[in-house]
Write an enzyme that holds these catalytic residues in place. Structure first.
Site, PDB file in Angstrom:
ATOM      1  N   ARG A  46      -8.357  45.777   6.906  1.00 31.13           N
ATOM      2  CA  ARG A  46      -7.806  44.910   8.039  1.00 31.13           C
ATOM      3  C   ARG A  46      -8.889  44.739   9.269  1.00 31.13           C
ATOM      4  O   ARG A  46      -9.155  43.612   9.658  1.00 31.13           O
ATOM      5  CB  ARG A  46      -6.493  45.041   8.809  1.00 31.13           C
ATOM      6  CG  ARG A  46      -5.430  45.114   7.597  1.00 31.13           C
ATOM      7  CD  ARG A  46      -4.068  45.686   8.337  1.00 31.13           C
ATOM      8  NE  ARG A  46      -2.721  45.376   7.580  1.00 31.13           N
ATOM      9  CZ  ARG A  46      -2.593  46.452   6.741  1.00 31.13           C
ATOM     10  NH1 ARG A  46      -3.165  47.571   6.938  1.00 31.13           N
ATOM     11  NH2 ARG A  46      -1.651  46.532   5.881  1.00 31.13           N
ATOM     12  N   HIS A  89      -1.082  48.507  12.956  1.00 34.42           N
ATOM     13  CA  HIS A  89      -0.670  48.099  11.753  1.00 34.42           C
ATOM     14  C   HIS A  89      -2.104  48.359  10.647  1.00 34.42           C
ATOM     15  O   HIS A  89      -2.728  47.502  10.488  1.00 34.42           O
ATOM     16  CB  HIS A  89      -0.683  46.656  11.808  1.00 34.42           C
ATOM     17  CG  HIS A  89      -0.579  45.844  10.566  1.00 34.42           C
ATOM     18  ND1 HIS A  89       0.889  46.249   9.441  1.00 34.42           N
ATOM     19  CD2 HIS A  89      -0.825  44.640   9.935  1.00 34.42           C
ATOM     20  CE1 HIS A  89       0.583  45.367   8.316  1.00 34.42           C
ATOM     21  NE2 HIS A  89      -0.212  44.345   8.726  1.00 34.42           N
TER      22      HIS A  89
END
Length: 307
Positions: A89, A176
């Protein structure tokens, strides 16, 4: 009575899925915004034409004009580059920071009272960028992470146990990303602690699969990333806000002293209602759990220094 208005920025897989689920639940009228001409218009028209069959009365419009998003109650930002196999990410950072800044500057002045839900990865960092650019109160800017990570954790537990997915509750804290903190001790199946139902080795494998949940899907798809579960996670947050449900759920929220952390977005359990994050709930963590949460926060802060 005024109908709620939801703007979804980005008409790709996640944005279109959010729009679809939003109208199926009759949560409000939807504006699908994108800079690509024709994409939001075509998908919105297609979705509107499903209304007689699906039985929803929401209006759906597609636009390339920021002014059409005016007076939105919720703005969901999904715009950005998606991951490809082998990418984390964090690899999306530079491109998506630029996109986030541009989107927030264009859209939020038209809806100064909106609540922002940030999906674009890395979502904790993007939420902080959106907070800075919008000037909104921190409780009005949320990141997706916690809900999505927790539903993946719940799914893997239910699959392993062979029980109803609805019977499982689970909790994931932290950023996350790969350093997220799935909390076995706060996870249950039918009210029974899962560590009473699964052995330590199996639980470890489930925790690791949860941390790699997004990558697993990216590696399988090869040309994109997840969108069904993220879409459902976003809409569950929207429903809590629009219906003022005071739901307790883990979202990426701005912490200001909670858990001994400040000035960073992290997945934490909150009470979510019409004002956004109405309260952050501080759990009693074991020293090892708290250490993992601090490590996860450090990871988010390191990425923030690159923005």
């Amino acid at each position: 009575m005024k109908r709620q208005k939801i703007t979804v920025v980005g008409s790709g897989n996640v944005g279109a899925t959010v729009a679809h689920l939003t109208v199926l639940k009759n949560l409000g009228d939807v504006v699908l915004y994108d800079i690509v001409e024709g994409s939001p218009q075509g998908k919105s028209l297609d979705l509107q034409e499903a209304a007689p069959i699906e039985g929803f009365d929401c209006f759906v419009i597609g636009t390339n004009q920021p002014k059409d998003t005016a007076d939105s109650d919720i703005i969901v930002i999904t715009a950005g580059m998606a991951r490809k196999p082998g990418m984390s990410r964090d690899d999306l950072l530079d491109t998506n920071v630029s996109i986030m800044r541009q989107v927030v500057r264009q859209i939020t002045p038209h809806s100064p009272n909106a609540i922002l839900i940030i999906v674009t990865n890395p979502s904790d960092v993007m939420a902080q960028v959106a907070l800075q650019e919008s000037g909104f109160a921190p409780e009005k800017v949320l990141g997706l992470g916690g809900v999505l990570d927790s539903t993946r954790f719940r799914s893997f537990i239910a699959l392993e146990l062979g029980v109803s997915f609805e019977a499982v509750t689970a909790l994931v804290l932290g950023g996350h990303g790969d350093s997220m903190v799935p909390l076995v001790r706060y996870s249950y199946a039918g009210g029974i602690p899962i560590d009473k139902l699964l052995d330590e080795e199996t639980l470890h494998l489930i925790v690791e699969r949860t941390r790699k949940g997004g990558s697993e899907i990216v590696d399988l798809l090869k040309t994109g990333s997840a969108y069904y579960a993220p879409g459902s996670a976003v809409v569950s947050m929207m429903e809590a806000i629009l219906k003022d449900k005071k739901s307790i759920m883990p979202v990426s929220a701005y912490v200001s002293g909670e858990y001994g952390l400040s000035n960073v977005y992290l997945g934490v359990p909150v009470i979510l209602g019409s004002h956004g994050v109405e309260k952050i709930i501080e759990l009693d963590l074991l020293p090892s759990e708290h250490a993992d949460l601090l490590k996860s926060a450090d990871g988010v802060k390191r990425i923030l220094t690159r923005t």
